[in-house]
Design a protein around this motif. Structure first.
Motif, PDB file in Angstrom:
ATOM      1  N   TYR A 154       0.839  -1.211   0.000  1.00 35.38           N
ATOM      2  CA  TYR A 154       0.000   0.000   0.000  1.00 35.38           C
ATOM      3  C   TYR A 154       0.872   1.259   0.000  1.00 35.38           C
ATOM      4  O   TYR A 154       0.664   2.182  -0.787  1.00 35.38           O
ATOM      5  N   PHE A 155       1.885   1.270   0.887  1.00 35.60           N
ATOM      6  CA  PHE A 155       2.742   2.460   0.985  1.00 35.60           C
ATOM      7  C   PHE A 155       3.563   2.661  -0.298  1.00 35.60           C
ATOM      8  O   PHE A 155       3.827   3.785  -0.692  1.00 35.60           O
ATOM      9  N   ILE A 156       3.928   1.552  -0.933  1.00 32.62           N
ATOM     10  CA  ILE A 156       4.658   1.690  -2.208  1.00 32.62           C
ATOM     11  C   ILE A 156       3.719   2.338  -3.231  1.00 32.62           C
ATOM     12  O   ILE A 156       4.084   3.282  -3.931  1.00 32.62           O
ATOM     13  N   ALA A 157       2.470   1.824  -3.266  1.00 31.05           N
ATOM     14  CA  ALA A 157       1.499   2.359  -4.235  1.00 31.05           C
ATOM     15  C   ALA A 157       1.250   3.849  -3.983  1.00 31.05           C
ATOM     16  O   ALA A 157       1.044   4.615  -4.919  1.00 31.05           O
ATOM     17  N   LYS A 158       1.271   4.256  -2.733  1.00 29.10           N
ATOM     18  CA  LYS A 158       1.036   5.679  -2.407  1.00 29.10           C
ATOM     19  C   LYS A 158       2.276   6.538  -2.683  1.00 29.10           C
ATOM     20  O   LYS A 158       2.224   7.749  -2.550  1.00 29.10           O
ATOM     21  N   GLY A 159       3.397   5.873  -2.968  1.00 30.46           N
ATOM     22  CA  GLY A 159       4.627   6.613  -3.266  1.00 30.46           C
ATOM     23  C   GLY A 159       5.350   7.118  -2.030  1.00 30.46           C
ATOM     24  O   GLY A 159       6.150   8.044  -2.108  1.00 30.46           O
ATOM     25  N   TYR A 160       5.066   6.509  -0.866  1.00 30.01           N
ATOM     26  CA  TYR A 160       5.708   6.964   0.375  1.00 30.01           C
ATOM     27  C   TYR A 160       7.135   6.445   0.524  1.00 30.01           C
ATOM     28  O   TYR A 160       7.952   7.031   1.217  1.00 30.01           O
ATOM     29  N   ILE A 161       7.374   5.269  -0.054  1.00 33.02           N
ATOM     30  CA  ILE A 161       8.617   4.553   0.261  1.00 33.02           C
ATOM     31  C   ILE A 161       9.719   4.918  -0.733  1.00 33.02           C
ATOM     32  O   ILE A 161       9.524   4.762  -1.942  1.00 33.02           O
ATOM     33  N   THR A 162      10.854   5.356  -0.221  1.00 31.77           N
ATOM     34  CA  THR A 162      11.974   5.659  -1.122  1.00 31.77           C
ATOM     35  C   THR A 162      12.620   4.340  -1.553  1.00 31.77           C
ATOM     36  O   THR A 162      12.386   3.295  -0.945  1.00 31.77           O
ATOM     37  N   ARG A 163      13.442   4.459  -2.573  1.00 35.96           N
ATOM     38  CA  ARG A 163      14.110   3.265  -3.108  1.00 35.96           C
ATOM     39  C   ARG A 163      14.939   2.578  -2.020  1.00 35.96           C
ATOM     40  O   ARG A 163      14.887   1.369  -1.837  1.00 35.96           O
ATOM     41  N   GLN A 164      15.662   3.404  -1.248  1.00 34.51           N
ATOM     42  CA  GLN A 164      16.534   2.851  -0.204  1.00 34.51           C
ATOM     43  C   GLN A 164      15.722   2.083   0.842  1.00 34.51           C
ATOM     44  O   GLN A 164      16.065   0.976   1.241  1.00 34.51           O
ATOM     45  N   LEU A 165      14.609   2.701   1.245  1.00 29.86           N
ATOM     46  CA  LEU A 165      13.766   2.029   2.252  1.00 29.86           C
ATOM     47  C   LEU A 165      13.134   0.769   1.661  1.00 29.86           C
ATOM     48  O   LEU A 165      13.047  -0.265   2.334  1.00 29.86           O
ATOM     49  N   GLY A 166      12.710   0.864   0.391  1.00 32.05           N
ATOM     50  CA  GLY A 166      12.098  -0.288  -0.273  1.00 32.05           C
ATOM     51  C   GLY A 166      13.046  -1.473  -0.289  1.00 32.05           C
ATOM     52  O   GLY A 166      12.660  -2.604   0.030  1.00 32.05           O
ATOM     53  N   LEU A 167      14.310  -1.207  -0.613  1.00 35.69           N
ATOM     54  CA  LEU A 167      15.282  -2.306  -0.686  1.00 35.69           C
ATOM     55  C   LEU A 167      15.518  -2.906   0.695  1.00 35.69           C
ATOM     56  O   LEU A 167      15.554  -4.122   0.882  1.00 35.69           O
ATOM     57  N   ARG A 168      15.620  -2.010   1.685  1.00 34.20           N
ATOM     58  CA  ARG A 168      15.868  -2.475   3.056  1.00 34.20           C
ATOM     59  C   ARG A 168      14.701  -3.353   3.547  1.00 34.20           C
ATOM     60  O   ARG A 168      14.896  -4.424   4.106  1.00 34.20           O
ATOM     61  N   LEU A 169      13.481  -2.886   3.283  1.00 33.45           N
ATOM     62  CA  LEU A 169      12.317  -3.633   3.759  1.00 33.45           C
ATOM     63  C   LEU A 169      12.149  -4.944   2.986  1.00 33.45           C
ATOM     64  O   LEU A 169      11.706  -5.953   3.555  1.00 33.45           O
ATOM     65  N   SER A 170      12.521  -4.924   1.695  1.00 28.47           N
ATOM     66  CA  SER A 170      12.430  -6.178   0.927  1.00 28.47           C
ATOM     67  C   SER A 170      13.400  -7.200   1.504  1.00 28.47           C
ATOM     68  O   SER A 170      13.081  -8.385   1.622  1.00 28.47           O
ATOM     69  N   ALA A 171      14.596  -6.737   1.887  1.00 29.60           N
ATOM     70  CA  ALA A 171      15.575  -7.660   2.476  1.00 29.60           C
ATOM     71  C   ALA A 171      15.027  -8.223   3.793  1.00 29.60           C
ATOM     72  O   ALA A 171      15.147  -9.426   4.076  1.00 29.60           O
ATOM     73  N   LEU A 172      14.378  -7.364   4.581  1.00 28.59           N
ATOM     74  CA  LEU A 172      13.809  -7.842   5.857  1.00 28.59           C
ATOM     75  C   LEU A 172      12.673  -8.831   5.598  1.00 28.59           C
ATOM     76  O   LEU A 172      12.520  -9.820   6.319  1.00 28.59           O
ATOM     77  N   PHE A 173      11.905  -8.565   4.543  1.00 33.04           N
ATOM     78  CA  PHE A 173      10.810  -9.488   4.218  1.00 33.04           C
ATOM     79  C   PHE A 173      11.385 -10.860   3.833  1.00 33.04           C
ATOM     80  O   PHE A 173      10.885 -11.902   4.262  1.00 33.04           O
ATOM     81  N   ALA A 174      12.465 -10.822   3.023  1.00 31.07           N
ATOM     82  CA  ALA A 174      13.096 -12.087   2.612  1.00 31.07           C
ATOM     83  C   ALA A 174      13.621 -12.835   3.842  1.00 31.07           C
ATOM     84  O   ALA A 174      13.461 -14.055   3.962  1.00 31.07           O
ATOM     85  N   LEU A 175      14.208 -12.086   4.791  1.00 32.21           N
ATOM     86  CA  LEU A 175      14.699 -12.732   6.024  1.00 32.21           C
ATOM     87  C   LEU A 175      13.545 -13.371   6.797  1.00 32.21           C
ATOM     88  O   LEU A 175      13.670 -14.465   7.330  1.00 32.21           O
ATOM     89  N   GLY A 176      12.411 -12.668   6.809  1.00 33.19           N
ATOM     90  CA  GLY A 176      11.229 -13.183   7.514  1.00 33.19           C
ATOM     91  C   GLY A 176      10.722 -14.470   6.873  1.00 33.19           C
ATOM     92  O   GLY A 176      10.392 -15.439   7.568  1.00 33.19           O
ATOM     93  N   ALA A 177      10.692 -14.485   5.532  1.00 31.43           N
ATOM     94  CA  ALA A 177      10.226 -15.697   4.838  1.00 31.43           C
ATOM     95  C   ALA A 177      11.219 -16.833   5.118  1.00 31.43           C
ATOM     96  O   ALA A 177      10.827 -17.986   5.378  1.00 31.43           O
ATOM     97  N   GLY A 178      12.525 -16.484   5.097  1.00 31.40           N
ATOM     98  CA  GLY A 178      13.554 -17.484   5.373  1.00 31.40           C
ATOM     99  C   GLY A 178      13.429 -18.020   6.790  1.00 31.40           C
ATOM    100  O   GLY A 178      13.718 -19.187   7.053  1.00 31.40           O
TER     101      GLY A 178
END
Ligand code: HEM
Length: 470
Positions: free
Chosen positions: A208-232
């Motif tokens: 949702y926040f990505i769609a709203k344009g709130y998340i910067t590229r840097q934050l997006g990458l960081r959160l994606s890495a955390l999501f991958a860690l969570g799935a792992g």
């Protein structure tokens, strides 16, 4: 800040005579104030605006001379504009904001991330209780997306039959009733579903926040890495449980999960927790809180001491995972000696030598004791040193609170050991480890390096005492 707090107290007191005299002082202070040339980076822009509009619409002011109200309002707007342009300037000269679209977006993303960190905290505690109540091996299969629990008595019996094939049932729980099995099953089921719930609570708002344009590229990458860690983490969890469903090496050994896998699972949970919390703090506090320049120098000194102390806290927590993984808390339930001796003589009885550090009950517990005492000493030393360092009072208080938490954590650890690992104390000790990590993280985040823009502007302020603290 001076002006805003004066106005705040003015609005609170609401007495006409006080208001008139306050207003005059307020206006004078504005004219003379060095505030317009001072800097204040994380200005909550909306607060200034909101105060200005509250100020001009405030009923009690309607009877005041119009030119006085207008003058003050104009001054406030100018100051807010100056301060807010400093924010933009700071952003352009090195301050990296993780969230775009203003304070509202910053607040929404911050709340979401703090919520996720709290969710991970509760998940770790629930996982600990699952282990301590010996419920973790009750579910003998695993699906990534999860499934429904048994709903009819027949399904429960089928599930129980699967559990009866496991080494844990055969060696420890032989004769267990279906009702008792339901308890351990529900514990493990709740832990797994709570973990999957985190996946949803994290991913939907993220999208949702990505769609709203709130998340910067840097934050997006960081959160994606955390999501991958969570799935792992889910996969690591199942890899850990699988080791407990295998037949133990000898008939004398109790079936339990591999200490290496348990430590991996717990360490990964700590990393995810710290990652989310750090990111949340960086979202709501993009700039290190400062004040005067000498406080920034003080913060640098504190950082040099706090970083190694945090490392020791992390190491102690990981060593605790090995104590838990080897059930080492059920041996040597005395302190400070281990039984009748200070150092048991079998600490290097395994081959090769390195195995002793991770699998030998005596050495694993001795290591945890030594690291725990080192942690307490390191934080105590930090507290002692900070008394002589000129630093923001909030940092001073945070160090005091961290020392208090470290002392509590050692007390909880000792009580857990001396009382033969009761579930309540052991899980409080586990939660205590996370809380201590939280304090350390908060401290390191607070004393992190300020941006070059902030340093430059602080250096340009001639009289540190005129710079107000945020
Ligand atoms: C700053 C100090 C300490 C920290 C950060 C810390 C951290 C931890 C952690 C993370 C665990 C694993 C918890 C779990 O997964 O259930 C643990 C377990 C344990 N710790 Fe500590 N600990 C500290 C001090 C102590 C002290 C002083 C003692 C006693 C001498 C102690 C005794 C234990 C015991 C017996 C366990 C195993 C409990 C179980 O089986 O669940 N701890 N510790």
């Amino acid at each position: 800040m001076f002006a805003v707090s004066r106005l705040g107290s003015l609005l609170r007191r609401c007495n006409r005579t006080t208001i008139v005299s306050e207003l005059k002082g307020f206006s004078r202070a504005y004219n003379e104030s060095s505030l317009q040339s001072s800097s204040r980076f994380s200005v909550p822009e909306h607060c200034d605006r909101c105060l200005i509009s509250r100020f001009s619409s405030f009923q009690a002011f309607k009877s005041l001379p119009k030119n006085l109200v207008d003058h003050t309002t104009r001054k406030m707007s100018t100051t807010a504009a100056v301060l807010n342009s400093t924010v933009v300037e700071a952003a352009n000269s090195g301050l990296k904001l993780l969230v775009t679209k203003g304070p509202h977006a910053q607040k929404a993303v911050g709340i979401w991330l703090f919520g996720c960190a709290a969710w991970v905290f509760s998940l770790v505690v629930l996982g600990g209780i699952t282990r301590l109540t010996r419920s973790g091996l009750s579910m003998t299969d695993w699906k990534f997306t999860g499934g429904l629990p048994p709903l009819t008595q027949e399904e429960w019996v089928q599930e129980f039959e699967k559990y009866q094939q496991s080494p844990e049932y055969k060696r420890i729980n032989k004769g267990m009733s279906v009702e008792d099995f339901k308890f351990i099953y529900w514990m493990e089921y709740a832990h797994r579903m709570w973990g999957r719930g985190l996946g949803l609570v994290f991913s939907f708002p993220f999208a949702y926040f990505i769609a709203k344009g709130y998340i910067t590229r840097q934050l997006g990458l960081r959160l994606s890495a955390l999501f991958a860690l969570g799935a792992g983490q889910g996969l690591i969890g199942w890899w850990m449980v699988k080791s407990g469903l295998e037949e133990p090496r000898s008939e004398w050994v109790q079936p339990r999960v591999s200490p290496y896998r348990l430590a991996t699972h717990l360490t990964s949970a700590f990393v995810i927790y710290c990652g989310i919390l750090w990111t949340a703090l960086s979202v709501v506090m993009p700039e290190a809180p400062s004040g005067a320049l000498n406080w920034v120098h003080g913060a640098t000194k504190i950082r040099r001491l706090a970083l190694p102390a945090s490392f020791i806290v992390g190491l102690t927590a990981v060593s605790g995972a090995y104590v838990a993984g080897n059930d080492a808390g059920h041996a040597y339930n005395t302190f400070p000696k281990m039984g009748d001796v200070w150092i048991p003589d079998d600490i290097f009885s395994m081959e090769p030598l390195i195995r002793n550090f991770f699998e030998n009950t005596s050495l694993v517990q001795l290591n945890h004791r030594i690291l725990a005492m080192t942690t307490l000493s390191a934080i105590g030393a930090l507290w002692f040193a900070s008394r002589r360092i000129e630093v923001h009072p909030a940092v001073q208080s945070l160090i005091g609170a961290t020392l208090g938490m470290a002392a509590l954590q050692v007390t909880l650890g000792l009580s857990t050991l001396l009382m033969y690992v009761p579930t309540s104390l052991a899980s409080a000790h586990q939660a205590g480890a996370l809380t201590l990590l939280t304090f350390m993280l908060l401290l390191v985040h607070t004393v992190r390096k300020p941006s070059p823009a902030l340093l430059k502007s602080l250096a340009s302020v001639s009289k540190p005492s005129t710079v107000k603290v945020l």
